[in-house]
Scaffold this motif. Structure first.
Motif, short mmCIF file in Angstrom:
data_model
loop_
_atom_site.label_atom_id
_atom_site.label_comp_id
_atom_site.label_asym_id
_atom_site.label_seq_id
_atom_site.Cartn_x
_atom_site.Cartn_y
_atom_site.Cartn_z
N THR A 183 -2.33 -2.05 -0.35
CA THR A 183 -1.81 -2.90 -1.42
C THR A 183 -0.32 -2.63 -1.63
O THR A 183 0.46 -3.56 -1.86
N ALA A 184 0.04 -1.35 -1.54
CA ALA A 184 1.44 -0.97 -1.73
C ALA A 184 2.31 -1.72 -0.73
O ALA A 184 3.35 -2.28 -1.10
N ASP A 185 1.87 -1.76 0.52
CA ASP A 185 2.68 -2.43 1.53
C ASP A 185 2.82 -3.92 1.22
O ASP A 185 3.89 -4.49 1.37
N SER A 186 1.75 -4.55 0.75
CA SER A 186 1.84 -5.99 0.49
C SER A 186 2.78 -6.27 -0.68
O SER A 186 3.53 -7.24 -0.66
N VAL A 187 2.75 -5.39 -1.70
CA VAL A 187 3.69 -5.58 -2.82
C VAL A 187 5.13 -5.38 -2.34
O VAL A 187 6.03 -6.16 -2.67
N MET A 188 5.35 -4.36 -1.51
CA MET A 188 6.69 -4.11 -0.99
C MET A 188 7.17 -5.29 -0.14
O MET A 188 8.34 -5.65 -0.14
N ARG A 189 6.22 -5.89 0.60
CA ARG A 189 6.60 -7.02 1.44
C ARG A 189 7.13 -8.18 0.58
O ARG A 189 8.10 -8.84 0.94
N HIS A 190 6.48 -8.39 -0.59
CA HIS A 190 6.98 -9.45 -1.49
C HIS A 190 8.40 -9.16 -1.94
O HIS A 190 9.26 -10.04 -1.98
N LEU A 191 8.67 -7.88 -2.27
CA LEU A 191 10.02 -7.52 -2.69
C LEU A 191 11.00 -7.71 -1.53
O LEU A 191 12.12 -8.21 -1.71
N GLY A 192 10.56 -7.31 -0.31
CA GLY A 192 11.40 -7.46 0.86
C GLY A 192 11.73 -8.93 1.13
O GLY A 192 12.88 -9.27 1.44
#
Lengths: 255, 332
Positions: A183-192
């Protein structure tokens, strides 16, 4: 494009005597994705909160797009804050309200008192809120109560709320620290994505270097309230890592 | 705590305890007409007894505040002292309250008539009494509703995390808290006596009495809810550039809304119960009817009223319990 952030000689001493920041200088260029790393208590949260003055700096100068943040009066400060989005570790949403209302609340800084009592009656605003929710893939949950959402979904709602501010800069304080790795990676991807597609400058504190390497264009390391490293994510080798986290530390990989 | 303070406290405890034991013994001697002890002798001998105990290094104060005294408790003075105090309290209490179990068992016949009447209520009174009952429920409801705006406003001044931490902030906080505490500690029945003289006997006096009490109680409950809110969402709304009224409306109100409603319903429930008692001293409603019937010794009518009150309270309790459970579910 004005320079999003310029910090010189920033100090913060809390009322209980804690010296959280001891002279931070930082220049951030437009479109950068700056990752803040460092141990708990190294001053990351304080630095982020000084930028929009949720925490009052003790000393130093902060310029946001050329405007002096510390010298701003209450109207000026609101004007600055509404252009700076903020994401929190604990999401900080109103759990009893609907997803849509939470997203709409991101716009409060632009609304008069009357309009802010019932923002859902403004069709254009509601339309924009739905667009924001689509960007984080949650349009179908608009009418749900926030408390029924998972942690990852809540953080994406928080990102959508931030988008309503049409931010030029996003401050993210450990945005994925309470989420599982996937989940952390998917949230970071949105920020990216926001950083790449919209050119929004991001200043984000993280615990894991693997995420910092993946998403950051620049890494700043804080230790005891001072910057001890400033460079490319790839440049953090074992020696530098120990300098930041202490001699006994060992990097754990999460992916 | 500093040692001199502890010694002083231990000494005070010993003096009081020894004084209490000696006083109780003196009272018993007097009560049984064995010996008349001059009052001044009690504190005097307490001082002497404490002095002896301290020289021997064994007393309750020393044991609890200045380090445990070695040895089994029932062989030490501090243990004997506590047992003695406990035993004397029960004995004196029994005599003061004039407990007579024999009377309780043998004299039931005196009350038999009343109990039977209460159990066979006068149903003819049911319809006229429903009006009185409505009076009680309405006056409790109005007292609650009218109390809400006052308590709501005051609660923000009584919330530690909202009031600024400076001299005016602290003064207002302490003042509001003090007034609320005093308002609560004065029983509604006392307010009812005051208001029944002020505006005359009747439901209006009862409403005012309950309202004053409710304002004080709700102020405390509401302000504790404000003190318990999560500061995170408040911070988040501030960060969007919202003004303080917007922060309050979006950050604070959604967090306190459900608990406020739950407490208010609970208060209405309490007010219905208290309304019957308040009615007894002139606050109108079914309580007043109860008092009138009781003075006429019309026990079957009293029985009818009693059952009606019991039924209403049971009903209110159930409804308000269900509503509060639902609200807390929403809030969790």
């Amino acid at each position: 494009m004005p320079q999003p952030l310029s910090i010189t000689g920033l100090h913060k001493t809390y009322a209980n005597g804690t010296n959280a920041l001891r002279g931070v200088d930082l220049e951030v260029s437009p479109g950068e994705f700056v990752v803040l790393v460092g141990l708990s208590g190294s001053g990351k949260s304080t630095l982020l909160r000084c930028v929009n003055r949720l925490v009052e700096p003790s000393e130093g100068r902060i310029l946001f797009e050329g405007e002096d943040v510390c010298a701003a009066g209450s109207a000026g400060l609101r004007n600055i804050r509404r252009r700076i989005g903020m994401i929190f570790q604990q999401f900080n949403l109103l759990r009893n309200l609907s997803v849509l209302t939470n997203v709409l609340s991101g716009r409060l800084g632009y609304l008069g008192l009357g309009a802010s009592l019932a923002p859902w009656r403004n069709q254009d605003l509601v339309e924009e809120a739905h667009v924001s929710l689509s960007r984080v893939g949650l349009k179908h949950l608009a009418d749900q109560k926030v408390r029924n959402l998972s942690g990852g979904q809540q953080q994406r709602v928080a990102i959508a709320r931030t988008l309503m501010q049409r931010p030029h800069l996003i401050l993210a304080d450990e945005p994925v620290a309470s989420l599982d790795p996937a989940t952390a990676d998917s949230v970071m991807r949105h920020l990216g994505d926001l950083n790449r597609d919209e050119g929004i400058t991001v200043l984000c504190s993280l615990h894991f270097l693997s995420l910092a390497r993946k998403y950051g264009s620049r890494v700043i390391a804080l230790k005891d309230g001072r910057i001890v490293f400033d460079g490319l994510p790839a440049d953090i080798d074992d020696t530098r890592f120990r300098a930041i986290y202490g001699d006994d530390a060992e990097e754990v990989e999460i992916r | 705590m500093r040692r001199p303070m502890r010694i002083l406290q231990a000494l005070l405890i010993d003096l009081l305890l020894h004084g209490y034991i000696l006083g109780s013994v003196a009272w018993l001697l007097q009560h049984w007409e064995l010996l008349s002890v001059p009052v001044a002798l009690v504190p005097l001998s307490a001082v002497m007894l404490t002095a002896v105990a301290w020289l021997a290094g064994d007393s309750p104060g020393r044991h609890f505040l200045l380090g445990a005294v070695a040895g089994r408790w029932y062989r030490r003075w501090w243990g004997i002292c506590l047992m003695l105090a406990l035993a004397l309290t029960m004995l004196v209490g029994w005599l003061v309250v004039r407990v007579r179990p024999v009377k309780f068992v043998m004299q039931f016949a005196n009350a038999k008539h009343i109990v039977i009447s209460l159990l066979s209520p006068n149903w003819k009174l049911l319809l006229p009494l429903l009006g009185k009952l409505a009076e009680t429920i309405y006056l409790a409801l109005l007292a609650t509703v009218f109390a809400i705006p006052f308590a709501f406003g005051l609660s923000f001044f009584a919330a530690r995390n909202i009031m600024p931490h400076n001299l005016p902030g602290n003064s207002v906080y302490v003042a509001v808290r003090t007034v609320a505490t005093i308002g609560r500690s004065i029983e509604a029945i006392v307010w009812a006596i005051i208001f029944s003289v002020w505006v005359g006997i009747g439901p209006f006096a009862g409403m005012l009495a309950l309202m004053v009490h409710s304002v004080a109680a709700l102020t405390k409950l509401y302000s504790e809810q404000i003190e318990n809110i999560d500061p995170g969402p408040v911070e988040a709304i501030r960060a969007t550039g919202a003004g303080w009224l917007q922060v309050w409306f979006y950050g604070v109100v959604p967090q306190i809304f459900a608990p406020y409603l739950a407490f208010t319903i609970y208060r209405w429930d309490i007010n219905v119960r208290m309304a019957t008692i308040v009615g007894f001293v002139g606050g109108g409603g079914i309580g007043l009817a109860l008092q009138q019937q009781q003075q006429m010794l019309a026990w079957r009518n009293v029985g009818m009223i009693m059952w009606l009150i019991a039924f209403t309270i049971w009903l209110m309790d159930m409804i308000s319990g269900k509503m509060r459970a639902r609200l807390l579910e929403i809030d969790s």
